[in-house]
Design an enzyme around this catalytic site. Structure first.
Site, PDB file in Angstrom:
ATOM      1  CG  HIS A 107      -2.020  -1.030   1.102  1.00  0.00           C
ATOM      2  ND1 HIS A 107      -3.314  -0.725   0.706  1.00  0.00           N
ATOM      3  CD2 HIS A 107      -2.013  -2.367   1.311  1.00  0.00           C
ATOM      4  CE1 HIS A 107      -4.047  -1.821   0.685  1.00  0.00           C
ATOM      5  NE2 HIS A 107      -3.281  -2.834   1.044  1.00  0.00           N
TER       6      HIS A 107
ATOM      7  CG  ASP B 296       0.598   9.322   0.113  1.00  0.00           C
ATOM      8  OD1 ASP B 296       0.658   8.254   0.739  1.00  0.00           O
ATOM      9  OD2 ASP B 296      -0.114  10.270   0.472  1.00  0.00           O
TER      10      ASP B 296
END
Length: 467
Positions: free
Chosen positions: A156, A364
């Site tokens: 993730h 991110d």
């Protein structure tokens, strides 16, 4: 139909998964469709030297199974290697990484313990899906015990380029352990390429154009599977009574003003300090915005036992005080900083009421705030998304105003462009963004990954690497 076994750091909630968002929505949907097990850490920490019994709870067709970890494991595996070593390295912050062989040893030990408790529960036709950086080695431990089920892994957070990951002592053993998985999924093509390049350079691996990586006789499928949101549900959140109340409250406190919103937990990856400086630069370079444009930053505290996080919060408070002291008047405050979490319906209402969404992480994996902001907008009068090029979401959401968050002037200029953007351009950009958010939603994500795992597992489950 095969039973699905999901492994993640934290388990649940099941009944109100939409409130938790992100991963919980996808896992619960997939498990409800197939039935299965959700397995991971309970969140409880026991005294050192004790490990709790396996806890089981049934929720319809879903079995929730959790383990405790003791204080030593929490400090070594979780707070230590996972969050003080892997997290900063995977976010390109070698300067903040803690390199300690004892922490690494704890990480391997806990991965083995979770695998040891899971392995006897597996059925022959199970499909196993492991999530995130806490369990990079879990698949290898399961294979060593004899598991032959299809096992997939999804990361993730970003995967760094070889030049970064190679700084980690013991990187070869850890990254090579990931070859035990049949499908290895990443948020972006950039991350998938970095992973493949690592094996090409370190182990002489070869890869096909469609992402089949072969290393020393073992072939795995590597690909980008960008995670989405439950767009329709979040859109409904934005039109709920609670959302309307929040929106009205914001607008009534500053009528006829332009609101810029950021929503991030306090973390050095989120670029919050740079964002605040860019907003200050906006007021300096475009003085017409004084008294008219304000920044609302929702930034719940996280990992307050880590010095770097405490430092960021103090710096944000210092910049907020400085900017507000320089520019505010009796009727207008430039920056409002909220450090407590808000409910998702409240956030949806704030997104809808704000003319600019500012999502500017320094690095991110995906950043679902960007997608939530788009989903919450009113079609007839949508806001503008300003998005970091280093957010995984930027690969798909290229109709946003893409910025380099390290460039303070560029970000300030993008905010100014968003503030004055005409309605027809705002609508055109929003339609392109919402089409991506709606099409590449959370269900498309897990369906695509599990389909790839089903195919790859069928072809390669007998070709287990010797690790």
């Amino acid at each position: 139909m095969s039973r699905l076994v999901v492994v993640s750091n934290r388990v649940g909630p099941v009944r109100e998964s939409a409130k938790a968002g992100g991963l919980a929505v996808a896992i619960v949907d997939a498990l409800r469709a197939q039935g299965g097990v959700w397995y991971g850490w309970s969140g409880d920490v026991t005294p050192e030297g004790t490990h709790g019994m396996l806890k089981t709870e049934q929720a319809g067709r879903i079995s929730l199974m959790t383990l405790d970890i003791d204080q030593a494991d929490y400090e070594g595996y979780y707070a230590g290697f996972s969050n003080r070593t892997l997290w900063p390295i995977f976010h390109y912050r070698l300067d903040l990484a803690q390199f300690d062989r004892e922490l690494e040893k704890s990480y391997w030990t806990v991965n083995e313990r979770f695998a040891t408790r899971l392995y006897p529960m597996l059925q022959d036709d199970d499909v196993v899906w492991v999530h995130d950086y806490h369990f990079l080695a879990l698949g290898a431990k399961l294979r060593a015990m004899g598991a032959r089920q299809p096992i997939g892994f999804f990361l993730h957070i970003p995967f760094p380029v070889p030049e970064i990951i190679a700084a980690l002592p013991g990187h070869a053993a850890l990254v090579r352990a990931m070859l035990a998985y049949d499908v290895i999924g990443f948020q972006t093509k950039r991350d998938a390429r970095a992973f493949i390049r690592y094996f090409e350079e370190e182990f002489g691996g070869t890869a096909t154009a469609d992402g089949h990586l072969t290393v020393q006789g073992r072939t795995v499928r590597v690909g980008a599977f960008p995670i989405g949101i439950d767009a329709e549900t979040f859109r409904k959140f934005a039109m709920s009574p609670e959302a309307h109340r929040q929106g009205r409250r914001l607008k009534s406190s500053s009528e006829h003003r332009c609101h810029v919103i950021g929503v991030d937990r306090i973390d050095y990856t989120k670029g919050l300090v740079e964002r605040f400086r860019a907003f200050s630069r906006l007021l300096e370079h475009y003085p017409e915005n004084r008294g008219h444009v304000s920044l609302l930053q929702v930034a719940p505290a996280s990992r307050e036992d880590v010095d770097a996080y405490v430092d960021i919060r103090e710096e944000l408070e210092r910049i907020t005080g400085n900017v507000n002291g320089r520019f505010s008047d009796l009727h207008w405050t430039p920056i409002r900083l909220i450090t407590r979490p808000l409910q998702r319906r409240s956030l949806a209402g704030l997104y809808r009421a704000c003319q600019v969404g500012l999502v500017t992480p320094l690095r991110d994996g995906m950043n679902l705030v960007a997608k939530e902001y788009v989903a919450a907008q009113a079609e007839d009068d949508p806001g503008v998304l300003v998005l970091s090029r280093f957010a995984g979401a930027a690969e798909a959401l290229d109709a946003a105003l893409i910025v380099n968050p390290y460039d303070i002037d560029e970000t300030a200029e993008a905010i100014q462009r968003a503030v004055i953007m005409p309605l027809d351009e705002r609508q055109d950009r929003w339609r392109q963004l919402f089409d991506k958010v709606q099409t590449e939603d959370i269900r498309a994500w897990y369906s695509t990954f599990l389909s790839a795992l089903g195919a790859a597992g069928h072809d390669t489950r007998d070709a287990i690497p010797e690790l």
